[in-house]
Scaffold this active site. Structure first.
Site, PDB file in Angstrom:
ATOM      1  CE  LYS A  16      -3.845  -2.301   2.382  1.00 49.62           C
ATOM      2  NZ  LYS A  16      -4.538  -2.589   1.718  1.00 49.62           N
ATOM      3  CE  LYS A  66      10.940  -3.642   7.289  1.00 44.41           C
ATOM      4  NZ  LYS A  66       9.804  -4.068   8.232  1.00 44.41           N
ATOM      5  CD  GLU A  78      21.252   5.408  20.449  1.00 47.24           C
ATOM      6  OE1 GLU A  78      20.603   6.069  20.534  1.00 47.24           O
ATOM      7  OE2 GLU A  78      21.136   4.215  21.294  1.00 47.24           O
ATOM      8  N   GLY A 127       6.511 -11.884  19.758  1.00 48.74           N
ATOM      9  CA  GLY A 127       7.062 -11.709  18.954  1.00 48.74           C
ATOM     10  C   GLY A 127       8.885 -11.635  18.437  1.00 48.74           C
ATOM     11  CB  ALA A 128      12.377 -12.846  19.508  1.00 49.94           C
ATOM     12  N   GLY A 129      11.068 -11.387  15.388  1.00 51.50           N
ATOM     13  CA  GLY A 129      11.033 -11.338  14.104  1.00 51.50           C
ATOM     14  C   GLY A 129      11.878  -9.359  14.491  1.00 51.50           C
ATOM     15  CB  ALA A 131       7.881  -6.354  13.152  1.00 46.58           C
ATOM     16  CE  LYS A 156      13.838 -17.488  15.961  1.00 49.48           C
ATOM     17  NZ  LYS A 156      13.378 -17.019  15.362  1.00 49.48           N
ATOM     18  CG  MET A 217       3.269  -4.538  14.668  1.00 51.05           C
ATOM     19  SD  MET A 217       4.822  -4.723  14.229  1.00 51.05           S
ATOM     20  CE  MET A 217       5.102  -4.799  16.253  1.00 51.05           C
TER      21      MET A 217
HETATM   22  P1  NDP Z   1       9.635 -12.176  10.736  1.00 53.48           P
HETATM   23  O1  NDP Z   1       9.274 -13.746  10.213  1.00 53.48           O
HETATM   24  O2  NDP Z   1      11.275 -12.029  11.104  1.00 53.48           O
HETATM   25  O3  NDP Z   1       9.769 -13.147  13.210  1.00 53.48           O
HETATM   26  C1  NDP Z   1       8.133 -14.122  12.733  1.00 53.48           C
HETATM   27  C2  NDP Z   1       8.070 -14.128  14.286  1.00 53.48           C
HETATM   28  O4  NDP Z   1       6.462 -14.812  14.438  1.00 53.48           O
HETATM   29  C3  NDP Z   1       8.698 -14.782  14.640  1.00 53.48           C
HETATM   30  O5  NDP Z   1       9.159 -14.311  16.023  1.00 53.48           O
HETATM   31  C4  NDP Z   1       8.100 -16.127  14.971  1.00 53.48           C
HETATM   32  O6  NDP Z   1       8.179 -17.308  16.123  1.00 53.48           O
HETATM   33  C5  NDP Z   1       6.558 -15.485  15.352  1.00 53.48           C
HETATM   34  N1  NDP Z   1       5.299 -16.447  14.988  1.00 53.48           N
HETATM   35  C6  NDP Z   1       5.315 -17.172  13.244  1.00 53.48           C
HETATM   36  N2  NDP Z   1       4.194 -18.452  13.454  1.00 53.48           N
HETATM   37  C7  NDP Z   1       3.435 -18.258  15.054  1.00 53.48           C
HETATM   38  C8  NDP Z   1       2.682 -18.469  15.100  1.00 53.48           C
HETATM   39  N3  NDP Z   1       1.539 -19.825  14.744  1.00 53.48           N
HETATM   40  N4  NDP Z   1       2.856 -18.514  16.536  1.00 53.48           N
HETATM   41  C9  NDP Z   1       3.686 -17.739  17.054  1.00 53.48           C
HETATM   42  N5  NDP Z   1       4.670 -17.075  17.366  1.00 53.48           N
HETATM   43  C10 NDP Z   1       4.515 -17.308  15.517  1.00 53.48           C
HETATM   44  O7  NDP Z   1       7.948 -11.266  10.541  1.00 53.48           O
HETATM   45  P2  NDP Z   1       7.937 -10.158  10.904  1.00 53.48           P
HETATM   46  O8  NDP Z   1       9.213  -9.332  12.003  1.00 53.48           O
HETATM   47  O9  NDP Z   1       9.121  -8.958  10.002  1.00 53.48           O
HETATM   48  O10 NDP Z   1       6.988  -9.351  10.783  1.00 53.48           O
HETATM   49  C11 NDP Z   1       5.837  -9.885  11.710  1.00 53.48           C
HETATM   50  C12 NDP Z   1       4.269  -9.457  11.352  1.00 53.48           C
HETATM   51  O11 NDP Z   1       4.968  -7.630  11.427  1.00 53.48           O
HETATM   52  C13 NDP Z   1       3.913  -9.475  10.319  1.00 53.48           C
HETATM   53  O12 NDP Z   1       2.413  -9.570  10.157  1.00 53.48           O
HETATM   54  C14 NDP Z   1       3.946  -8.687   9.279  1.00 53.48           C
HETATM   55  O13 NDP Z   1       3.322  -7.885   8.567  1.00 53.48           O
HETATM   56  C15 NDP Z   1       3.685  -6.885  10.411  1.00 53.48           C
HETATM   57  N6  NDP Z   1       4.318  -5.870  10.255  1.00 53.48           N
HETATM   58  C16 NDP Z   1       3.839  -4.706  10.183  1.00 53.48           C
HETATM   59  C17 NDP Z   1       3.564  -3.424   9.507  1.00 53.48           C
HETATM   60  C18 NDP Z   1       3.233  -1.835   9.531  1.00 53.48           C
HETATM   61  O14 NDP Z   1       3.770  -1.145   8.957  1.00 53.48           O
HETATM   62  N7  NDP Z   1       1.990  -2.463  10.055  1.00 53.48           N
HETATM   63  C19 NDP Z   1       6.049  -3.669   9.779  1.00 53.48           C
HETATM   64  C20 NDP Z   1       6.391  -4.463  10.045  1.00 53.48           C
HETATM   65  C21 NDP Z   1       6.129  -5.868   9.750  1.00 53.48           C
HETATM   66  P3  NDP Z   1       9.695 -18.185  16.063  1.00 53.48           P
HETATM   67  O15 NDP Z   1      10.628 -17.074  16.351  1.00 53.48           O
HETATM   68  O16 NDP Z   1       9.558 -18.870  17.293  1.00 53.48           O
HETATM   69  O17 NDP Z   1       9.648 -18.846  14.590  1.00 53.48           O
END
Ligand code: NDP
Length: 276
Positions: A16, A66, A78, A127-129, A131, A156, A217
């Site tokens: 978008k 990213k 920072e 979450g620990a990815g 975002a 993580k 998010m």
């Molecule tokens: P990543 O792939 O880096 O991380 C995914 C995370 O989700 C990990 O912590 C993973 O856990 C966890 N996860 C995935 N599936 C499950 C589940 N079924 N149950 C529990 N935990 C789960 O993704 P991002 O961090 O890049 O993105 C995360 C979300 O944030 C996405 O939906 C993205 O669209 C959204 N986002 C929105 C933004 C906005 O502007 N609104 C900006 C950036 C992101 P594990 O480590 O155990 O695998």
């Protein structure tokens, strides 16, 4: 003269961002063109170089680039350094400045648009990815009583707790979801990608405090699975990530153009799913 910007990702067709920046440009009278560029997964640096060679002035970066954007930046803010992820590139003479506006976008949406105070509140970040990593520092800047980071893979979450401990005042904890039984939080943020597949993190029942805000998010037409669950569990307020998306875009626009556009009309146009 028209200046060129872009969002680079893979996939990118759903983005978008071109619509949002077109609205910002119209509203502010800034003469920019903003396009979506699909980069092959193994050719992010080459895609950035060729966009720059075509006259690009800056770019947004989305999944899955990213971390690579962080690597190719020659100067980091920072917040980008702390997040180890970059979503905004500014092309400068002789280099590339990398910033991360995701966290500022989230916090601005929560505080300014949703009028929810973070200070002294109990905050749960799921979450620990990428975002989650991007929003920790901006959340800590608003001094929550506790910032609990919970993740399916607990290790993580522990790593993020350690990485950010120097920015907190001992208020960061890490957990697996099962560890949260009996705890209550004022603000629960879903930064997992679970909603993308219609899944839910394995949250114990009863974690939403009176008056709590559940924030996903992710965004979709209608409530995401997490927001449906939060509603059933008695969260007082629900919000999806449209406001964050627009606010992080506004922050990027400010970096590039030195002017902050109005976000409320754009959030309304995109149809955020928010209840109060
Ligand atoms: P990543 O792939 O880096 O991380 C995914 C995370 O989700 C990990 O912590 C993973 O856990 C966890 N996860 C995935 N599936 C499950 C589940 N079924 N149950 C529990 N935990 C789960 O993704 P991002 O961090 O890049 O993105 C995360 C979300 O944030 C996405 O939906 C993205 O669209 C959204 N986002 C929105 C933004 C906005 O502007 N609104 C900006 C950036 C992101 P594990 O480590 O155990 O695998």
């Amino acid at each position: 003269m028209t200046d060129f910007y872009a969002v680079i990702g893979n996939p990118i067709a759903h983005s978008k961002s071109p619509l949002i920046h077109a609205e910002f440009s119209r509203q502010t009278g800034q003469d920019i063109r903003y396009e979506a560029i699909l980069a092959p997964v193994d050719a992010f640096p080459a895609t950035v170089s060729s966009f720059r060679a075509r006259g690009g002035k800056g770019a947004n970066v989305t999944v899955p680039f990213k971390l690579e954007a962080h690597k190719i930046s020659t100067r980091l803010t920072e917040r980008a350094q702390a997040a180890q992820a970059v979503n905004t590139l500014v092309f400068e003479p002789g280099g590339i400045a990398g910033d991360n506006t995701d966290g500022a976008g989230l916090v601005r949406d929560i505080r300014a648009n949703l009028k929810f105070l973070i200070k002294a509140r109990r905050v749960l970040l799921m979450g620990a990815g990428g975002a989650a990593r991007g929003v920790i520092l901006p959340l800590l800047e608003h001094k929550p009583q506790v910032l609990a980071i919970a993740n399916r893979t607990k290790q993580k979450a522990c790593e993020l707790q350690q990485l950010f401990s120097r920015y907190g005042n001992g208020n960061i904890v890490s957990a697996a979801y099962a560890d949260l039984a009996g705890e209550k939080f004022d603000l629960v943020i879903n930064a997992t990608s679970a909603s993308l597949r219609g899944e839910l993190p394995a949250l114990p029942a009863g974690i939403f405090a009176d008056g709590s805000l559940a924030y996903d998010m992710m965004y979709s037409d209608g409530l995401t699975p997490f927001l449906q669950y939060a509603k059933q569990q008695g969260a007082a307020r629900l919000a999806d990530g449209i406001g964050m998306l627009v606010e992080q875009a506004a922050e990027s626009f400010l970096l590039w153009r030195g002017i902050r556009p109005e976000t409320a009309p754009v959030i309304e146009m995109l149809g955020s799913c928010t209840t109060s």
